[in-house]
Design a protein around this motif. Sequence first.
Motif, PDB file in Angstrom:
ATOM      1  N   ASN B 216     105.542 145.638  51.622  1.00 52.64           N
ATOM      2  CA  ASN B 216     105.223 144.531  50.725  1.00 52.64           C
ATOM      3  C   ASN B 216     103.793 144.371  50.489  1.00 52.64           C
ATOM      4  O   ASN B 216     103.481 144.138  49.366  1.00 52.64           O
ATOM      5  CB  ASN B 216     105.513 143.349  52.007  1.00 52.64           C
ATOM      6  N   ILE B 217     102.794 144.877  51.470  1.00 50.92           N
ATOM      7  CA  ILE B 217     101.392 144.986  50.898  1.00 50.92           C
ATOM      8  C   ILE B 217     101.354 146.039  50.013  1.00 50.92           C
ATOM      9  O   ILE B 217     100.677 145.623  48.908  1.00 50.92           O
ATOM     10  CB  ILE B 217     100.591 145.517  52.496  1.00 50.92           C
ATOM     11  N   GLY B 218     101.951 146.869  50.056  1.00 48.46           N
ATOM     12  CA  GLY B 218     101.918 147.711  48.805  1.00 48.46           C
ATOM     13  C   GLY B 218     102.501 147.350  47.515  1.00 48.46           C
ATOM     14  O   GLY B 218     101.611 147.610  46.528  1.00 48.46           O
ATOM     15  N   LYS B 267     104.558 135.737  46.854  1.00 48.99           N
ATOM     16  CA  LYS B 267     105.921 135.417  47.400  1.00 48.99           C
ATOM     17  C   LYS B 267     106.164 136.622  48.725  1.00 48.99           C
ATOM     18  O   LYS B 267     106.353 136.802  49.503  1.00 48.99           O
ATOM     19  CB  LYS B 267     107.127 135.460  46.662  1.00 48.99           C
ATOM     20  N   ILE B 268     105.809 137.953  48.062  1.00 48.14           N
ATOM     21  CA  ILE B 268     105.763 139.163  48.881  1.00 48.14           C
ATOM     22  C   ILE B 268     105.028 139.198  49.877  1.00 48.14           C
ATOM     23  O   ILE B 268     105.326 139.549  51.173  1.00 48.14           O
ATOM     24  CB  ILE B 268     105.364 140.423  47.923  1.00 48.14           C
ATOM     25  N   VAL B 269     103.523 138.742  49.489  1.00 41.34           N
ATOM     26  CA  VAL B 269     102.777 138.646  50.833  1.00 41.34           C
ATOM     27  C   VAL B 269     103.132 137.666  51.761  1.00 41.34           C
ATOM     28  O   VAL B 269     103.083 137.986  53.162  1.00 41.34           O
ATOM     29  CB  VAL B 269     101.305 138.212  50.304  1.00 41.34           C
ATOM     30  N   ASP B 270     103.795 136.758  51.515  1.00 39.58           N
ATOM     31  CA  ASP B 270     104.037 135.475  52.534  1.00 39.58           C
ATOM     32  C   ASP B 270     104.992 136.431  53.289  1.00 39.58           C
ATOM     33  O   ASP B 270     105.164 136.364  54.586  1.00 39.58           O
ATOM     34  CB  ASP B 270     104.799 134.377  52.044  1.00 39.58           C
ATOM     35  N   ASP B 271     106.049 136.959  52.902  1.00 40.03           N
ATOM     36  CA  ASP B 271     107.254 137.533  53.466  1.00 40.03           C
ATOM     37  C   ASP B 271     106.348 138.877  54.316  1.00 40.03           C
ATOM     38  O   ASP B 271     107.081 138.873  55.581  1.00 40.03           O
ATOM     39  CB  ASP B 271     108.406 138.191  52.644  1.00 40.03           C
ATOM     40  N   ALA B 272     105.483 139.340  54.120  1.00 43.54           N
ATOM     41  CA  ALA B 272     104.881 140.646  54.783  1.00 43.54           C
ATOM     42  C   ALA B 272     104.217 139.771  56.109  1.00 43.54           C
ATOM     43  O   ALA B 272     104.457 140.267  57.389  1.00 43.54           O
ATOM     44  CB  ALA B 272     103.695 141.229  54.153  1.00 43.54           C
ATOM     45  N   VAL B 273     103.703 138.647  55.980  1.00 41.98           N
ATOM     46  CA  VAL B 273     102.953 137.988  57.085  1.00 41.98           C
ATOM     47  C   VAL B 273     104.169 137.531  58.062  1.00 41.98           C
ATOM     48  O   VAL B 273     103.926 137.495  59.401  1.00 41.98           O
ATOM     49  CB  VAL B 273     102.236 136.708  56.710  1.00 41.98           C
ATOM     50  N   GLU B 274     105.172 137.060  57.626  1.00 40.35           N
ATOM     51  CA  GLU B 274     106.320 136.756  58.520  1.00 40.35           C
ATOM     52  C   GLU B 274     106.734 137.873  59.434  1.00 40.35           C
ATOM     53  O   GLU B 274     107.357 137.699  60.412  1.00 40.35           O
ATOM     54  CB  GLU B 274     107.545 136.294  57.645  1.00 40.35           C
ATOM     55  N   GLN B 275     106.696 139.200  58.889  1.00 40.16           N
ATOM     56  CA  GLN B 275     107.331 140.432  59.554  1.00 40.16           C
ATOM     57  C   GLN B 275     106.303 140.368  60.907  1.00 40.16           C
ATOM     58  O   GLN B 275     106.695 141.057  61.832  1.00 40.16           O
ATOM     59  CB  GLN B 275     107.136 141.415  58.650  1.00 40.16           C
ATOM     60  N   LEU B 276     104.993 139.955  60.993  1.00 40.21           N
ATOM     61  CA  LEU B 276     104.336 140.059  62.018  1.00 40.21           C
ATOM     62  C   LEU B 276     104.249 139.021  63.122  1.00 40.21           C
ATOM     63  O   LEU B 276     103.642 138.982  63.916  1.00 40.21           O
ATOM     64  CB  LEU B 276     102.905 140.280  61.481  1.00 40.21           C
ATOM     65  N   ALA B 277     105.472 137.946  62.917  1.00 43.09           N
ATOM     66  CA  ALA B 277     105.540 137.160  63.965  1.00 43.09           C
ATOM     67  C   ALA B 277     106.039 137.850  65.144  1.00 43.09           C
ATOM     68  O   ALA B 277     106.730 138.946  65.237  1.00 43.09           O
ATOM     69  CB  ALA B 277     106.768 136.178  63.364  1.00 43.09           C
ATOM     70  N   GLY B 278     105.180 137.209  66.287  1.00 43.12           N
ATOM     71  CA  GLY B 278     105.537 137.890  67.360  1.00 43.12           C
ATOM     72  C   GLY B 278     104.395 138.930  67.863  1.00 43.12           C
ATOM     73  O   GLY B 278     104.528 139.162  69.189  1.00 43.12           O
ATOM     74  N   PHE B 279     103.620 139.309  67.005  1.00 46.02           N
ATOM     75  CA  PHE B 279     102.535 140.085  67.409  1.00 46.02           C
ATOM     76  C   PHE B 279     101.396 139.373  67.488  1.00 46.02           C
ATOM     77  O   PHE B 279     100.985 138.409  66.798  1.00 46.02           O
ATOM     78  CB  PHE B 279     102.346 141.069  66.101  1.00 46.02           C
ATOM     79  N   ASP B 280     100.729 139.667  68.866  1.00 45.07           N
ATOM     80  CA  ASP B 280      99.563 138.754  69.094  1.00 45.07           C
ATOM     81  C   ASP B 280      98.111 139.441  69.016  1.00 45.07           C
ATOM     82  O   ASP B 280      98.284 140.757  68.815  1.00 45.07           O
ATOM     83  CB  ASP B 280      99.574 138.041  70.390  1.00 45.07           C
ATOM     84  N   GLY B 281      97.164 138.747  69.067  1.00 44.29           N
ATOM     85  CA  GLY B 281      95.761 139.650  69.540  1.00 44.29           C
ATOM     86  C   GLY B 281      95.015 139.663  68.035  1.00 44.29           C
ATOM     87  O   GLY B 281      95.567 139.229  66.872  1.00 44.29           O
ATOM     88  N   VAL B 282      93.835 140.021  68.122  1.00 43.09           N
ATOM     89  CA  VAL B 282      92.895 140.168  67.009  1.00 43.09           C
ATOM     90  C   VAL B 282      93.489 141.067  65.928  1.00 43.09           C
ATOM     91  O   VAL B 282      93.210 140.792  64.769  1.00 43.09           O
ATOM     92  CB  VAL B 282      91.270 140.710  67.458  1.00 43.09           C
ATOM     93  N   GLU B 283      94.035 142.080  66.012  1.00 48.00           N
ATOM     94  CA  GLU B 283      94.443 143.082  65.120  1.00 48.00           C
ATOM     95  C   GLU B 283      95.431 142.577  64.416  1.00 48.00           C
ATOM     96  O   GLU B 283      95.674 142.624  63.116  1.00 48.00           O
ATOM     97  CB  GLU B 283      95.105 144.295  65.756  1.00 48.00           C
ATOM     98  N   GLN B 292      96.874 138.341  53.071  1.00 48.57           N
ATOM     99  CA  GLN B 292      96.509 137.383  52.010  1.00 48.57           C
ATOM    100  C   GLN B 292      95.429 137.727  51.174  1.00 48.57           C
ATOM    101  O   GLN B 292      95.225 137.429  50.070  1.00 48.57           O
ATOM    102  CB  GLN B 292      96.243 136.131  52.954  1.00 48.57           C
ATOM    103  N   TYR B 293      94.324 138.277  51.764  1.00 50.64           N
ATOM    104  CA  TYR B 293      93.204 138.836  51.102  1.00 50.64           C
ATOM    105  C   TYR B 293      93.622 139.630  49.825  1.00 50.64           C
ATOM    106  O   TYR B 293      92.997 139.541  48.734  1.00 50.64           O
ATOM    107  CB  TYR B 293      92.376 139.750  51.939  1.00 50.64           C
ATOM    108  N   ILE B 294      94.665 140.413  49.833  1.00 47.69           N
ATOM    109  CA  ILE B 294      95.111 141.204  48.880  1.00 47.69           C
ATOM    110  C   ILE B 294      95.258 140.201  47.514  1.00 47.69           C
ATOM    111  O   ILE B 294      94.772 140.310  46.368  1.00 47.69           O
ATOM    112  CB  ILE B 294      96.349 141.873  48.968  1.00 47.69           C
ATOM    113  N   VAL B 295      96.151 139.074  47.639  1.00 50.92           N
ATOM    114  CA  VAL B 295      96.458 138.147  46.479  1.00 50.92           C
ATOM    115  C   VAL B 295      95.143 137.472  46.276  1.00 50.92           C
ATOM    116  O   VAL B 295      94.743 136.818  45.095  1.00 50.92           O
ATOM    117  CB  VAL B 295      97.598 137.363  47.057  1.00 50.92           C
ATOM    118  N   ASP B 296      94.320 137.059  47.149  1.00 48.71           N
ATOM    119  CA  ASP B 296      93.216 136.280  46.835  1.00 48.71           C
ATOM    120  C   ASP B 296      92.117 136.896  45.890  1.00 48.71           C
ATOM    121  O   ASP B 296      91.630 136.078  45.327  1.00 48.71           O
ATOM    122  CB  ASP B 296      92.291 135.969  48.353  1.00 48.71           C
TER     123      ASP B 296
END
Lengths: 299, 299
Positions: B216-218, B267-283, B292-296
């Motif tokens: 999605n990022i790509g 829309k594609i970026v929102d979906d990308a962010v959803e994939q990371l649900a469950g991952f924690d921490g600074v990374e 989000q930065y890509i779309v901004d």
Amino acid sequence: MMSVQEFKSMLKTEAGSVENYLSTCLHNRNIPQRLLASMEYSLLAGGKRLRPVLCLAVAAMCGASKEHVMPFASAIECIHSYSLVHDDLPAMDDDDLRRGKPSNHKAFDEATAILAGDGLLSEAFVLMSETAQHLPAASVLSALNTVAVAAGSGGMVGGQQLDMDFTGRDDVSLEELQTMHAMKTGALIRCSCESGAILGGATVEEQERIRTYGANIGAAFQIVDDILDETGTEEELGKPVGSDLEQGKNTYPSMLGIEKSRELAQKIVDDAVEQLAGFDGVEAQFLRKLAQYIVDRVS
Amino acid sequence: MMSVQEFKSMLKTEAGSVENYLSTCLHNRNIPQRLLASMEYSLLAGGKRLRPVLCLAVAAMCGASKEHVMPFASAIECIHSYSLVHDDLPAMDDDDLRRGKPSNHKAFDEATAILAGDGLLSEAFVLMSETAQHLPAASVLSALNTVAVAAGSGGMVGGQQLDMDFTGRDDVSLEELQTMHAMKTGALIRCSCESGAILGGATVEEQERIRTYGANIGAAFQIVDDILDETGTEEELGKPVGSDLEQGKNTYPSMLGIEKSRELAQKIVDDAVEQLAGFDGVEAQFLRKLAQYIVDRVS
């Protein structure tokens, strides 16, 4: 002892197995049609398949199964094939013929030929990394590293750069010529043997001797190629006779004369055969014969 | 939550570490002088270092040390750099400028640019295979295979072929355009994330989600690039505005309009962010912000 007849028959069988594998190894990989056609045009254009045959024979001599090593060995042929496609480009050696057929950029176009080369190089690493299904990952990675270094800018690619740098210069020393060839053609032939040794589980000392065998085979092969460029027929060569000289390339015959070049090739091959002392079996006999076969082409 | 300020600072730090590594990674490798100069001219010409930064952040999120993954991550930048050098060649996109500077074949010559690209691609596999000093060989080999497939003729190289096939055609469908971009630019960005996940020891299910994040990022990245080609300034782009249209290239804005293209990217970026649900921490926070930065950049 293996007879010349037996050697030639084994060489043909081995090259045939490689040929079979190459003929399908790019299929089912989602490659756009025109690109695949261009890649296979060059990859399946014949040739002795010397590099994969060396890799397979060495690996088998050291104990690996040829079937398991086949993708890795064939990958080295993909690298060889890509290098020919790029070397023939107008900006490089500008050769219109390769093995008696139009070179890739003539049969297709320049852009496709550049991409076909890039694709063949990339697929080589796909094939090599797939070998891990049957062989230890650490060995595959080590063998792959050896091939990458040999194919890269400190090896084959760097040798092509030196070849262009040297072309037209009349003060190139024999040592410079040897370094250039050791990189341009020697490195890939050497690493075919070396990677086979690693994949076959050879000891470090065995790897070292096989490495020297391969380096010598590569050096002798180039000297013989230079001699044939002057003494062969267009039909044998698949390209015009004397094209090296015409392009202002420095060659062994131009520096040493034909006779001294032949003697040098024989000396190097004798040394290669000595490295195999202690290795037994049909593969070892085959590799000894193969070394001599290279020089026999010009004697 | 990570602030935009913190994100930008981390992005700068990460890109700086990659930059440092790239600046010496080709040294002491026996590369002929002119070839090395040409390779470094393009490799060290700046850029966001998005691909290695993604690889490092994902690997760290999954538990690997960034230091250990650095050679592998930098290798992906070598592949990106080689693709730009070859894409700019006269036979390909024929671009004289890259990031505001003469493109490689203009600064050097065509032959050297072809070899510099070949060299960068080969060195990438040298770097990747060296990563095994600190990480499990099986993981390195699997990650390397992912990168090789993505960079190859069924991925990036094939996408460039499709791009050329499509250029000038006025009947290209949105689906064809998406397939082409998923191969040409998407595959390498995706595999930057995927290989990081493999090297970090992610589970198969995690790998799958990170793979989708990367894809999605790509995809979003390419849509934004197409928009910027129409709305950016020459200074921002480092190349003339509207060069895609001028070359008869099919772009998202030309097919969907600017506004719809922006919406699609979001829309594609929102979906990308959803994939990371469950991952924690600074990374994980960094990777969400990066999406989000890509779309901004275009809103």
